[in-house]
Design a protein around this motif. Structure first.
Motif, PDB file in Angstrom:
ATOM      1  N   ALA A  59      42.840  40.043  52.745  1.00 28.39           N
ATOM      2  CA  ALA A  59      41.730  39.319  52.113  1.00 28.39           C
ATOM      3  C   ALA A  59      40.650  40.292  51.644  1.00 28.39           C
ATOM      4  CB  ALA A  59      41.147  38.295  53.079  1.00 28.39           C
ATOM      5  N   LEU A  60      40.373  41.312  52.446  1.00 21.21           N
ATOM      6  CA  LEU A  60      39.381  42.306  52.066  1.00 21.21           C
ATOM      7  C   LEU A  60      39.820  43.075  50.823  1.00 21.21           C
ATOM      8  CD1 LEU A  60      36.688  43.580  52.784  1.00 21.21           C
ATOM      9  CD2 LEU A  60      37.904  45.163  54.270  1.00 21.21           C
ATOM     10  N   ARG A  61      41.106  43.441  50.754  1.00 22.51           N
ATOM     11  CA  ARG A  61      41.603  44.137  49.558  1.00 22.51           C
ATOM     12  C   ARG A  61      41.571  43.216  48.339  1.00 22.51           C
ATOM     13  NH1 ARG A  61      45.110  46.539  53.387  1.00 22.51           N
ATOM     14  NH2 ARG A  61      46.793  45.099  52.899  1.00 22.51           N
ATOM     15  N   ALA A  62      41.858  41.933  48.531  1.00 27.24           N
ATOM     16  CA  ALA A  62      41.792  40.985  47.414  1.00 27.24           C
ATOM     17  C   ALA A  62      40.361  40.858  46.905  1.00 27.24           C
ATOM     18  CB  ALA A  62      42.333  39.624  47.841  1.00 27.24           C
ATOM     19  N   LEU A  63      39.409  40.800  47.824  1.00 26.86           N
ATOM     20  CA  LEU A  63      37.996  40.735  47.437  1.00 26.86           C
ATOM     21  C   LEU A  63      37.575  42.005  46.707  1.00 26.86           C
ATOM     22  CD1 LEU A  63      35.234  39.370  47.469  1.00 26.86           C
ATOM     23  CD2 LEU A  63      34.865  40.384  49.736  1.00 26.86           C
ATOM     24  N   ALA A  64      38.012  43.150  47.218  1.00 31.41           N
ATOM     25  CA  ALA A  64      37.689  44.421  46.558  1.00 31.41           C
ATOM     26  C   ALA A  64      38.275  44.457  45.147  1.00 31.41           C
ATOM     27  CB  ALA A  64      38.219  45.595  47.383  1.00 31.41           C
ATOM     28  N   GLY A  65      39.487  43.936  44.975  1.00 34.46           N
ATOM     29  CA  GLY A  65      40.097  43.884  43.651  1.00 34.46           C
ATOM     30  C   GLY A  65      39.320  42.990  42.701  1.00 34.46           C
ATOM     31  N   ALA A  66      38.878  41.839  43.206  1.00 31.92           N
ATOM     32  CA  ALA A  66      38.091  40.916  42.378  1.00 31.92           C
ATOM     33  C   ALA A  66      36.773  41.556  41.965  1.00 31.92           C
ATOM     34  CB  ALA A  66      37.844  39.616  43.137  1.00 31.92           C
ATOM     35  N   ALA A  98      44.829  47.976  43.431  1.00 33.35           N
ATOM     36  CA  ALA A  98      45.050  47.961  41.983  1.00 33.35           C
ATOM     37  C   ALA A  98      45.545  46.592  41.539  1.00 33.35           C
ATOM     38  CB  ALA A  98      46.047  49.043  41.591  1.00 33.35           C
ATOM     39  N   GLU A  99      46.448  46.001  42.316  1.00 33.93           N
ATOM     40  CA  GLU A  99      46.984  44.679  41.975  1.00 33.93           C
ATOM     41  C   GLU A  99      45.872  43.643  41.883  1.00 33.93           C
ATOM     42  OE1 GLU A  99      50.527  41.883  43.617  1.00 33.93           O
ATOM     43  OE2 GLU A  99      49.111  42.630  45.105  1.00 33.93           O
ATOM     44  N   GLY A 100      44.961  43.655  42.853  1.00 34.60           N
ATOM     45  CA  GLY A 100      43.872  42.691  42.852  1.00 34.60           C
ATOM     46  C   GLY A 100      43.028  42.781  41.596  1.00 34.60           C
ATOM     47  N   ALA A 101      42.741  43.994  41.160  1.00 37.90           N
ATOM     48  CA  ALA A 101      41.926  44.179  39.957  1.00 37.90           C
ATOM     49  C   ALA A 101      42.725  43.874  38.690  1.00 37.90           C
ATOM     50  CB  ALA A 101      41.377  45.597  39.907  1.00 37.90           C
ATOM     51  N   LEU A 102      43.943  44.412  38.603  1.00 40.15           N
ATOM     52  CA  LEU A 102      44.726  44.270  37.366  1.00 40.15           C
ATOM     53  C   LEU A 102      45.147  42.828  37.099  1.00 40.15           C
ATOM     54  CD1 LEU A 102      46.861  47.518  37.537  1.00 40.15           C
ATOM     55  CD2 LEU A 102      44.952  47.011  36.001  1.00 40.15           C
TER      56      LEU A 102
END
Length: 94
Positions: free
Chosen positions: A14-21, A82-86
């Motif tokens: 969840a933290l990585r998903a938030l960072a990606g967003a 990278a996935e979260g952002a892209l």
């Protein structure tokens, strides 16, 4: 989402998903102030491969956003970021 090499738990994911967003939001905001010029013909509608140096990845991600392009991503924590952002920038991955 593809299967990852290691599972750090729901909180870390969840933290990585938030960072990606947040990264995608920041890139869209920052990129709105850029003037990007390209040379040569525009990318064809047929399959193509876009190649860039690491130093050009952020600009390329902004310039090629929202086109549904496919990108290879690492099966690592960095790949998760990278996935979260892209994905939020309109890219897809296998």
């Amino acid at each position: 989402m593809s299967e990852r090499v290691r599972d750090d738990g729901a909180g870390a994911r969840a933290l990585r998903a938030l960072a990606g967003a947040l990264a995608a939001f920041a890139l869209r905001a920052l990129g709105a102030s850029w003037r990007i010029e390209s040379s040569g013909p525009p990318p064809a509608r047929t399959p193509f491969v876009l190649v860039t140096w690491h130093r050009g990845l952020i600009v390329a991600a902004f310039a090629m956003r929202d086109r549904g392009l496919w990108v290879p991503l690492s099966l690592s924590r960095d790949g998760d970021l990278a996935e979260g952002a892209l994905l939020r920038l309109g890219f897809a991955h296998a």
